[in-house]
Write an enzyme that holds these catalytic residues in place. Structure first.
Site, PDB file in Angstrom:
ATOM      1  N   HIS A  32      25.225 -24.787 -41.147  1.00  0.00           N
ATOM      2  CA  HIS A  32      25.314 -24.118 -42.455  1.00  0.00           C
ATOM      3  C   HIS A  32      24.211 -23.063 -42.581  1.00  0.00           C
ATOM      4  O   HIS A  32      24.496 -21.885 -42.863  1.00  0.00           O
ATOM      5  CB  HIS A  32      25.177 -25.158 -43.567  1.00  0.00           C
ATOM      6  CG  HIS A  32      25.161 -24.599 -44.959  1.00  0.00           C
ATOM      7  ND1 HIS A  32      26.249 -24.648 -45.794  1.00  0.00           N
ATOM      8  CD2 HIS A  32      24.178 -23.973 -45.669  1.00  0.00           C
ATOM      9  CE1 HIS A  32      25.941 -24.069 -46.950  1.00  0.00           C
ATOM     10  NE2 HIS A  32      24.685 -23.657 -46.895  1.00  0.00           N
ATOM     11  N   GLU A  33      22.959 -23.479 -42.374  1.00  0.00           N
ATOM     12  CA  GLU A  33      21.851 -22.533 -42.514  1.00  0.00           C
ATOM     13  C   GLU A  33      21.882 -21.473 -41.413  1.00  0.00           C
ATOM     14  O   GLU A  33      21.472 -20.319 -41.633  1.00  0.00           O
ATOM     15  CB  GLU A  33      20.512 -23.278 -42.509  1.00  0.00           C
ATOM     16  CG  GLU A  33      20.346 -24.299 -43.633  1.00  0.00           C
ATOM     17  CD  GLU A  33      20.526 -23.714 -45.016  1.00  0.00           C
ATOM     18  OE1 GLU A  33      20.390 -22.482 -45.186  1.00  0.00           O
ATOM     19  OE2 GLU A  33      20.820 -24.486 -45.953  1.00  0.00           O
TER      20      GLU A  33
ATOM     21  N   HIS B 198      23.952 -18.661 -42.608  1.00  0.00           N
ATOM     22  CA  HIS B 198      23.167 -17.726 -43.420  1.00  0.00           C
ATOM     23  C   HIS B 198      22.335 -16.805 -42.537  1.00  0.00           C
ATOM     24  O   HIS B 198      22.281 -15.589 -42.748  1.00  0.00           O
ATOM     25  CB  HIS B 198      22.220 -18.499 -44.339  1.00  0.00           C
ATOM     26  CG  HIS B 198      22.881 -19.166 -45.499  1.00  0.00           C
ATOM     27  ND1 HIS B 198      23.725 -18.505 -46.358  1.00  0.00           N
ATOM     28  CD2 HIS B 198      22.802 -20.442 -45.960  1.00  0.00           C
ATOM     29  CE1 HIS B 198      24.140 -19.344 -47.301  1.00  0.00           C
ATOM     30  NE2 HIS B 198      23.594 -20.521 -47.079  1.00  0.00           N
TER      31      HIS B 198
ATOM     32  N   HIS C 127      24.337 -14.237 -40.748  1.00  0.00           N
ATOM     33  CA  HIS C 127      24.756 -13.223 -41.714  1.00  0.00           C
ATOM     34  C   HIS C 127      23.627 -12.199 -41.899  1.00  0.00           C
ATOM     35  O   HIS C 127      23.854 -10.979 -41.877  1.00  0.00           O
ATOM     36  CB  HIS C 127      25.099 -13.897 -43.043  1.00  0.00           C
ATOM     37  CG  HIS C 127      25.869 -13.040 -43.994  1.00  0.00           C
ATOM     38  ND1 HIS C 127      26.255 -13.488 -45.235  1.00  0.00           N
ATOM     39  CD2 HIS C 127      26.309 -11.754 -43.913  1.00  0.00           C
ATOM     40  CE1 HIS C 127      26.910 -12.516 -45.869  1.00  0.00           C
ATOM     41  NE2 HIS C 127      26.945 -11.455 -45.087  1.00  0.00           N
TER      42      HIS C 127
END
Length: 600
Positions: free
Chosen positions: A392-393, A396, A399
């Site tokens: 998940h992180e 980020h 991105h």
């Protein structure tokens, strides 16, 4: 007497499990030198005439000066905040973080005149300037955004006043953070092996997954004993935060804090309301799932502390940090060689602060700015949930990486609305990978259960939070002072609605609002739900290798803030102005619930 298992101090954490912040500043002395230079830059900015630019070159020169100041302030702030979050009890970094907060406030004050000045320009003349100057033309979308907020940008004097108040406005959030990260003292509890340990955020999450019901019940009750003890303090900090949001919205001529918060990303309020309406429509699916949980756990009563333990006992799969990195790379390989190469860069170059230590900020996040690496804070526990947190992180961080390497500074960030899509797409890709790469029925059942729990926690639970947050803001706006009884009573009733009659809404759960840090982030939580739903759509296309699905997704990652968020994600294939993507998400939830029931 049992030896109490204590958290390590920051100095006791191995270096290979800490992030390397020397890539930002080699040492604190270098930070101080840049800090002093930034203060001088602010003083120079304050001495500018604050006149409306008369030609393209003058306008461009001002923009460049402001960008230089912003980049320095950004870099200073991220260095200070990361050091502080690694050990919030360290007075040196507390001070450094506070100084950077003040510096940032002064930088905002010094540049607050610029956008009001732009809005005094003739829009057509500005377009002509951009047409005539190629470098200035690169700022076209930036100016479009500025003019889209024209009704809500104040004159230079009032903008400067609001900027000067920013550090004061941060007080409720800062007090809450210090309370929860440093000052609260939690009792000692026992895990399922009888080992005594200090209760903390990370330990609590792990204990709620325990297959021993007494362990999770004890952890649940003792944790909320602490929050109940300070319920009035937390009601005061939350009330202060809500007042700040409502005050700023009123000052800027918005109808509500919600409208103000969503307008920052050019998101229509209907997106928020459509989420709440659609989730409420599908609450019977959640009620069906928790009823199945009650049956499979063979419980006469299903309590709130029974909602996180795996339905099928102890997980058949578990990961330490080393094995989790390897599994993450395998799962994310569907995103292509280039994507995976940057994941390896993240793993190999100390972008991640891994383990929980005394004073460390709780939870997990990805943080960085245009001129730094995208760092990740974890509080690692050896379980499947933390593998999901890692991907998940990493979503980020990737991105940020793709944006920063494909966009100029003015578009080198992205809205929170888009951010949660990148992170939860990774989560859904991991789920698909785990289900496809095992013939073990027990593993499949566990992963399906994990997905359903994740859906429950991300779409249902975050929408519940969104309802609560909107209630609190509306009450304060309507002149009804927030207090612990009002907040707790409403939260308790809301919890009953969401989980239905087959779950006992324990009295302790009424105080859950007090331990949710995202309520201090101004209409943030709904984006977890919308992002997860959109991610289901995107990840299915990527995993199925649909035409252009991966290319469109990577284009979204590279877009940054070069267009309005809804336009960016629409080009990736998801129209979030409609409820279709939410309906599709609930279809997947029901399909996997059916699949789990068949395996059982």
């Amino acid at each position: 007497m049992d030896e109490v298992k204590k958290l390590p101090t920051r100095n006791e954490v191995p270096e290979d499990l800490k992030w390397d912040l020397t890539t930002i500043y080699k040492n604190d002395d270098e930070f101080e030198k840049d800090f002093a230079e930034c203060k001088k830059d602010i003083q120079k900015m304050e001495q500018m005439d604050n006149e409306i630019p008369h030609n393209a070159q003058q306008l461009l020169n001002i923009i460049k000066q402001i960008e230089t100041l912003q980049r320095k302030a950004d870099k200073l702030s991220v260095y200070a905040s990361l050091n502080n979050d690694a050990d919030t009890s360290n007075v040196k970094y507390q001070s450094m973080d506070a100084r950077c907060s003040d510096l940032y406030s002064h930088a905002d004050q010094a540049t607050a005149w610029f956008e009001p000045a732009i809005l005094q320009m003739n829009h057509d003349e500005l377009n002509q300037m951009m047409d005539a100057n190629e470098e200035l033309n690169n700022y076209r979308h930036y100016f479009d955004e500025v003019f889209s907020h024209k009704p809500h940008i104040l004159d230079a004097e009032h903008e400067k006043m609001l900027s000067s108040l920013s550090s004061i406005f941060e007080t409720p959030s800062n007090v809450y953070g210090i309370m929860t990260d440093s000052d609260l003292k939690f009792p000692v509890v026992k895990d399922e092996k009888g080992q005594s340990m200090e209760l903390s955020g990370g330990v609590y999450s792990k204990l709620l997954e325990s297959t021993n019901r007494e362990v999770r019940k004890n952890a649940f009750q003792k944790l909320y004993t602490v929050y109940k003890q300070f319920k009035n303090t937390f009601a005061s900090t939350l009330s202060g935060e809500v007042k700040v949001h409502n005050y700023e919205a009123k000052m800027r001529n918005y109808d509500s804090a919600k409208q103000a918060a969503l307008s920052e990303n050019n998101i229509d309020e209907s997106v928020y309301q459509t989420l709440i309406d659609t989730v409420n429509k599908y609450l019977p699916l959640l009620h069906r799932y928790v009823k199945l949980r009650k049956k499979l756990l063979s419980l006469d009563e299903l309590h709130m502390y029974d909602l996180y333990t795996p339905l099928f006992g102890k997980s058949p799969i578990s990961y330490d940090f080393s094995s989790a990195k390897k599994e993450a790379i395998k799962a994310l390989s569907v995103l292509g060689d280039d994507y995976v190469s940057h994941i390896k860069e993240e793993f190999d170059n100390h972008w991640i602060d891994v383990v929980e230590n005394k004073g460390k900020r709780g939870g997990a996040y990805s943080s960085g700015v245009y001129d730094t690496n995208p760092y990740i804070l974890l509080n690692w526990q050896d379980n499947l949930d933390n593998l999901y947190t890692l991907v998940h992180e990493s979503g980020h961080s990737m991105h940020s990486y793709y944006t920063n390497h494909n966009q100029p500074f003015q578009y080198g960030s992205y809205s929170i609305f888009l951010a949660e899509i990148a992170s939860t797409t990774n989560e859904n890709i991991l789920t698909d990978y785990l289900l496809k790469n095992t013939d073990d029925v027990e593993v499949k059942k566990y992963v399906l259960n994990y997905f359903l729990d994740g859906f429950k926690g991300t779409i249902f639970r975050q929408t519940q939070f969104a309802e609560f947050e909107d209630f609190a803001h509306q009450q304060e706006q309507n002149g009804n002072p927030l207090n612990s009884k009002m907040l707790s009573d409403y939260y308790h009733e809301l919890n009953k609605k969401y989980y239905g009659d087959d779950v006992v809404s324990d009295p302790e759960i009424a105080y859950e609002w007090a331990r949710i840090p995202h309520f201090y982030m101004d209409y943030y939580v709904y984006q977890y739900a919308t992002g997860f739903a959109a991610a289901i759509d995107l990840s299915e296309g990527i995993c199925s290798k649909d035409d252009n699905a991966l290319e469109n997704y990577l284009t979204y990652l590279k877009s940054g803030s070069s267009d309005f968020p809804l336009n960016v994600i629409k080009r990736a294939g998801v129209d979030m102005t409609k409820s279709d993507y939410l309906e599709k998400a609930f279809q997947v939830f029901e399909q996997r619930l059916n699949e789990l029931e068949k395996l059982i």
